[in-house]
Design a protein around this motif. Structure first.
Motif, PDB file in Angstrom:
ATOM      1  N   PHE A  41      -6.074  23.868  -4.628  1.00 47.24           N
ATOM      2  CA  PHE A  41      -6.604  23.132  -3.476  1.00 47.24           C
ATOM      3  C   PHE A  41      -6.163  23.791  -2.176  1.00 47.24           C
ATOM      4  O   PHE A  41      -5.166  24.506  -2.130  1.00 47.24           O
ATOM      5  CB  PHE A  41      -6.104  21.681  -3.493  1.00 47.24           C
ATOM      6  CG  PHE A  41      -6.588  20.868  -4.660  1.00 47.24           C
ATOM      7  CD1 PHE A  41      -7.889  20.401  -4.705  1.00 47.24           C
ATOM      8  CD2 PHE A  41      -5.725  20.553  -5.717  1.00 47.24           C
ATOM      9  CE1 PHE A  41      -8.342  19.644  -5.780  1.00 47.24           C
ATOM     10  CE2 PHE A  41      -6.171  19.805  -6.789  1.00 47.24           C
ATOM     11  CZ  PHE A  41      -7.482  19.350  -6.828  1.00 47.24           C
ATOM     12  N   ASP A  42      -6.887  23.466  -1.100  1.00 44.91           N
ATOM     13  CA  ASP A  42      -6.505  23.915   0.239  1.00 44.91           C
ATOM     14  C   ASP A  42      -5.582  22.915   0.919  1.00 44.91           C
ATOM     15  O   ASP A  42      -4.860  23.263   1.859  1.00 44.91           O
ATOM     16  CB  ASP A  42      -7.753  24.108   1.103  1.00 44.91           C
ATOM     17  CG  ASP A  42      -8.665  25.185   0.541  1.00 44.91           C
ATOM     18  OD1 ASP A  42      -8.207  26.326   0.380  1.00 44.91           O
ATOM     19  OD2 ASP A  42      -9.842  24.872   0.240  1.00 44.91           O
ATOM     20  N   ALA A  43      -5.625  21.682   0.467  1.00 42.89           N
ATOM     21  CA  ALA A  43      -4.758  20.628   0.996  1.00 42.89           C
ATOM     22  C   ALA A  43      -4.636  19.548  -0.070  1.00 42.89           C
ATOM     23  O   ALA A  43      -5.483  19.443  -0.964  1.00 42.89           O
ATOM     24  CB  ALA A  43      -5.326  20.034   2.282  1.00 42.89           C
ATOM     25  N   VAL A  44      -3.575  18.753   0.029  1.00 39.61           N
ATOM     26  CA  VAL A  44      -3.395  17.646  -0.906  1.00 39.61           C
ATOM     27  C   VAL A  44      -2.946  16.423  -0.122  1.00 39.61           C
ATOM     28  O   VAL A  44      -2.211  16.532   0.870  1.00 39.61           O
ATOM     29  CB  VAL A  44      -2.371  17.990  -2.016  1.00 39.61           C
ATOM     30  CG1 VAL A  44      -0.971  18.188  -1.444  1.00 39.61           C
ATOM     31  CG2 VAL A  44      -2.356  16.930  -3.105  1.00 39.61           C
ATOM     32  N   ILE A  45      -3.399  15.258  -0.567  1.00 42.14           N
ATOM     33  CA  ILE A  45      -3.003  13.988   0.040  1.00 42.14           C
ATOM     34  C   ILE A  45      -2.287  13.172  -1.027  1.00 42.14           C
ATOM     35  O   ILE A  45      -2.812  12.973  -2.131  1.00 42.14           O
ATOM     36  CB  ILE A  45      -4.230  13.231   0.589  1.00 42.14           C
ATOM     37  CG1 ILE A  45      -4.806  13.990   1.798  1.00 42.14           C
ATOM     38  CG2 ILE A  45      -3.866  11.802   0.972  1.00 42.14           C
ATOM     39  CD1 ILE A  45      -6.093  13.422   2.341  1.00 42.14           C
ATOM     40  N   HIS A  46      -1.079  12.716  -0.700  1.00 43.11           N
ATOM     41  CA  HIS A  46      -0.250  12.001  -1.677  1.00 43.11           C
ATOM     42  C   HIS A  46      -0.004  10.563  -1.227  1.00 43.11           C
ATOM     43  O   HIS A  46       0.376  10.312  -0.080  1.00 43.11           O
ATOM     44  CB  HIS A  46       1.101  12.700  -1.849  1.00 43.11           C
ATOM     45  CG  HIS A  46       2.024  12.003  -2.796  1.00 43.11           C
ATOM     46  ND1 HIS A  46       1.849  12.045  -4.162  1.00 43.11           N
ATOM     47  CD2 HIS A  46       3.127  11.232  -2.573  1.00 43.11           C
ATOM     48  CE1 HIS A  46       2.812  11.340  -4.749  1.00 43.11           C
ATOM     49  NE2 HIS A  46       3.589  10.829  -3.805  1.00 43.11           N
ATOM     50  N   PHE A  47      -0.229   9.638  -2.145  1.00 42.27           N
ATOM     51  CA  PHE A  47       0.143   8.233  -1.964  1.00 42.27           C
ATOM     52  C   PHE A  47       1.135   7.886  -3.062  1.00 42.27           C
ATOM     53  O   PHE A  47       0.789   7.929  -4.242  1.00 42.27           O
ATOM     54  CB  PHE A  47      -1.086   7.319  -2.046  1.00 42.27           C
ATOM     55  CG  PHE A  47      -2.016   7.446  -0.877  1.00 42.27           C
ATOM     56  CD1 PHE A  47      -1.779   6.745   0.288  1.00 42.27           C
ATOM     57  CD2 PHE A  47      -3.113   8.290  -0.940  1.00 42.27           C
ATOM     58  CE1 PHE A  47      -2.625   6.866   1.371  1.00 42.27           C
ATOM     59  CE2 PHE A  47      -3.964   8.423   0.132  1.00 42.27           C
ATOM     60  CZ  PHE A  47      -3.717   7.708   1.298  1.00 42.27           C
ATOM     61  N   HIS A  57      -5.549  12.443  10.092  1.00 41.64           N
ATOM     62  CA  HIS A  57      -6.196  13.587   9.449  1.00 41.64           C
ATOM     63  C   HIS A  57      -6.475  14.737  10.398  1.00 41.64           C
ATOM     64  O   HIS A  57      -7.252  15.644  10.067  1.00 41.64           O
ATOM     65  CB  HIS A  57      -7.490  13.119   8.773  1.00 41.64           C
ATOM     66  CG  HIS A  57      -7.283  11.966   7.839  1.00 41.64           C
ATOM     67  ND1 HIS A  57      -7.798  10.716   8.081  1.00 41.64           N
ATOM     68  CD2 HIS A  57      -6.578  11.864   6.684  1.00 41.64           C
ATOM     69  CE1 HIS A  57      -7.437   9.900   7.105  1.00 41.64           C
ATOM     70  NE2 HIS A  57      -6.694  10.568   6.256  1.00 41.64           N
ATOM     71  N   ASP A  58      -5.829  14.724  11.564  1.00 40.09           N
ATOM     72  CA  ASP A  58      -6.043  15.808  12.526  1.00 40.09           C
ATOM     73  C   ASP A  58      -5.774  17.191  11.932  1.00 40.09           C
ATOM     74  O   ASP A  58      -6.587  18.121  12.118  1.00 40.09           O
ATOM     75  CB  ASP A  58      -5.182  15.598  13.767  1.00 40.09           C
ATOM     76  CG  ASP A  58      -5.738  14.502  14.684  1.00 40.09           C
ATOM     77  OD1 ASP A  58      -6.826  13.974  14.376  1.00 40.09           O
ATOM     78  OD2 ASP A  58      -5.083  14.174  15.688  1.00 40.09           O
ATOM     79  N   PRO A  59      -4.649  17.389  11.205  1.00 40.67           N
ATOM     80  CA  PRO A  59      -4.401  18.726  10.643  1.00 40.67           C
ATOM     81  C   PRO A  59      -5.472  19.146   9.641  1.00 40.67           C
ATOM     82  O   PRO A  59      -5.815  20.332   9.547  1.00 40.67           O
ATOM     83  CB  PRO A  59      -3.032  18.580   9.961  1.00 40.67           C
ATOM     84  CG  PRO A  59      -2.391  17.411  10.631  1.00 40.67           C
ATOM     85  CD  PRO A  59      -3.508  16.475  10.942  1.00 40.67           C
ATOM     86  N   LEU A  60      -6.007  18.171   8.890  1.00 35.49           N
ATOM     87  CA  LEU A  60      -7.047  18.485   7.916  1.00 35.49           C
ATOM     88  C   LEU A  60      -8.341  18.876   8.610  1.00 35.49           C
ATOM     89  O   LEU A  60      -8.979  19.872   8.247  1.00 35.49           O
ATOM     90  CB  LEU A  60      -7.293  17.288   7.000  1.00 35.49           C
ATOM     91  CG  LEU A  60      -8.381  17.468   5.933  1.00 35.49           C
ATOM     92  CD1 LEU A  60      -8.028  18.614   4.993  1.00 35.49           C
ATOM     93  CD2 LEU A  60      -8.585  16.175   5.148  1.00 35.49           C
ATOM     94  N   LEU A  61      -8.749  18.121   9.620  1.00 40.31           N
ATOM     95  CA  LEU A  61      -9.983  18.455  10.325  1.00 40.31           C
ATOM     96  C   LEU A  61      -9.872  19.789  11.054  1.00 40.31           C
ATOM     97  O   LEU A  61     -10.854  20.542  11.138  1.00 40.31           O
ATOM     98  CB  LEU A  61     -10.351  17.338  11.301  1.00 40.31           C
ATOM     99  CG  LEU A  61     -11.325  16.293  10.726  1.00 40.31           C
ATOM    100  CD1 LEU A  61     -10.653  15.425   9.676  1.00 40.31           C
ATOM    101  CD2 LEU A  61     -11.952  15.450  11.801  1.00 40.31           C
ATOM    102  N   GLU A  62      -8.671  20.093  11.544  1.00 44.51           N
ATOM    103  CA  GLU A  62      -8.467  21.400  12.171  1.00 44.51           C
ATOM    104  C   GLU A  62      -8.671  22.513  11.156  1.00 44.51           C
ATOM    105  O   GLU A  62      -9.290  23.545  11.443  1.00 44.51           O
ATOM    106  CB  GLU A  62      -7.060  21.480  12.761  1.00 44.51           C
ATOM    107  CG  GLU A  62      -6.743  22.808  13.422  1.00 44.51           C
ATOM    108  CD  GLU A  62      -5.298  22.909  13.874  1.00 44.51           C
ATOM    109  OE1 GLU A  62      -4.944  23.946  14.465  1.00 44.51           O
ATOM    110  OE2 GLU A  62      -4.514  21.974  13.628  1.00 44.51           O
TER     111      GLU A  62
END
Length: 462
Positions: A447-453, A61-66
């Motif tokens: 959204f500002d970001a999305v997480i896909h599973f 999650h480094d890019p998200l926390l950045e």
């Protein structure tokens, strides 16, 4: 059909529709929008290149926390209310936000009194010896939503963290408004101990709701449909105004407002807005949805202000709720019906301090019921429809990934066009999936970001 059976049938239908109203295809879906039958190979390649694979490693999650930077509100969504991977990943992200960015609180789409018991446990103030006991107030439908193994493990981590960081404890709260009975009782109980005369006035006001507190949907039906009961709107508003006065006086005083007083104040807010919600639930519009999301956004703002006072610094809050609450409703077809969302309101109120994160899946299993109030089941999630964001993400061949959407570029532009987005709540009806669980959205603006599973599994209830 008897009046009671008629109410039960109407209430069951209205409750389901009020929560899934945004899923019905909008008026423009037939004309200005259409789901693409196939995806441009160059777009698939561009998404694949921009995707940050999730491997279970510490740097996932480094890019998200950045991107989050010094944001104050981080809204973590979910495409369903019963997917293990969504709960697990939100927990992983939240741990890093607490440990690395000093977040003060976790707020979930749950009832304030039920979550308050968990909150006491994680700070060491309650009587519960285990996280399972702390979660035991979540006993009504849909109990699996918060009383599951993933939440248990996260609550256990919160307690361990707080035991090791007594000077910087992270708190746990709910933000929903269904708990009329528990919240009226909590207000009166607090005042009885702090101000018996104020407690007498509160009890007198809340007597208007006493007959209906165990079945507030029935209250809404009798007021709005049967028209044989007066509303309790005035009494609920008067008591919230009184609790606001008491809270503000204490907060400005030398001793300040403590958590118990704030909880009573918040419970009065729940009663005021819950009364409005159950009354408007039976109207033929979306007002009940908007009442609920405004309540949740107001709760976040009130909580942030309270925590600022308690901690003496700028508080930070991470929020767990469904995509349909966390995303910006203005970027979906829901805007055509005048609907709003918590994420939209927080963006409008705190434009530089709010980050919205959505979650998607292609197929797998989910825990959900077949009807409102029904038993939970482990249900198979059908492969996502062609023309949906989930289908596009599936075609990348990357099983699990994080995609940053903020900042422009081809990905932002391409994913700002209307496509189908899937939403499964506590009810999943696969045989009417298109009309029951899909709507058009502009994901990169929602959204500002999305997480896909790509393939997901069902949560395991306690």
């Amino acid at each position: 059909m008897s009046q009671h059976l008629a109410f039960r049938a109407v209430a069951r239908t209205v409750l389901f529709l009020s929560i899934s109203l945004w899923l019905a295809p909008g008026r423009l879906a037939q004309t200005q929008r259409a789901a693409p039958a196939t995806n441009d190979p160059s777009l698939i390649a561009a998404v694949r290149e921009a995707a940050h694979p999730l491997t279970g490693g510490e740097s996932d999650h480094d890019p998200l926390l950045e991107m989050i930077g010094n944001a104050r509100f981080v809204m973590l969504g979910e495409a369903t209310h019963g997917t293990h991977e969504f709960y697990r990943e939100r927990a992983r992200i939240t741990r890093r936000l607490v440990e690395e960015k000093g977040f003060d609180a976790v707020v979930v789409e749950a009832e304030w009194p039920d979550a308050a018991r968990v909150g006491r446990y994680v700070t060491g103030a309650g009587e519960d010896a285990t996280p399972e006991k702390a979660l035991s107030n979540f006993k009504d439908f849909p109990r699996w939503m918060w009383r599951n193994k993933d939440v248990r493990d996260f609550v256990a981590w919160m307690r361990q963290h707080n035991d090791a960081h007594t000077d910087k404890r992270v708190r746990f709260y709910g933000m929903d408004l269904y708990s009329l009975r528990e919240s009226t009782e909590a207000v009166v109980k607090h005042l009885r101990e702090a101000d018996p005369e104020a407690a007498r006035h509160a009890r007198k006001r809340y007597d208007c709701l006493a007959y209906w507190r165990a079945e507030p949907q029935r209250y809404g039906y009798e007021v709005e449909v049967a028209k044989n009961t007066r509303s309790c709107e005035r009494q609920a508003r008067e008591q919230f105004a009184e609790m606001t006065r008491i809270y503000e006086e204490r907060r400005r005083g030398a001793s300040g407002a403590d958590d118990e007083l704030f909880s009573a104040y918040q419970n009065a807010r729940v009663v005021q807005n819950g009364e409005t919600y159950f009354r408007t639930l039976f109207r033929r519009d979306i007002s009940s949805w908007n009442v609920r999301d405004r309540h949740m956004a107001d709760t976040l703002d009130a909580l942030a202000a309270h925590l600022d006072t308690v901690t003496g610094s700028r508080s930070k809050i991470v929020v767990w709720a469904h995509n349909t609450h966390q995303g910006d409703a203005r970027m979906t077809e829901r805007v055509e019906r005048g609907e709003l969302s918590v994420g939209q309101l927080m963006r409008q109120r705190h434009p530089a301090e709010t980050v919205l994160v959505g979650f998607t899946t292609y197929t797998g299993h989910v825990r959900a019921a077949s009807e409102w109030g029904g038993a939970d089941e482990r249900k198979r999630v059908r492969p996502a429809l062609a023309g949906s964001y989930s289908a596009l993400f599936h075609e990348t061949g990357v099983p699990n990934f994080l995609l940053r959407l903020r900042g422009g570029g081809r990905i932002t532009e391409a994913l700002s066009l209307y496509r189908l987005e899937r939403a499964i709540g506590v009810v999943y009806v696969p045989h009417t999936e298109r009309t029951s669980h899909y709507f058009f959205a502009r994901l990169a603006r929602q959204f500002d970001a999305v997480i896909h599973f790509d393939t997901t599994t069902a949560v395991e209830p306690l």
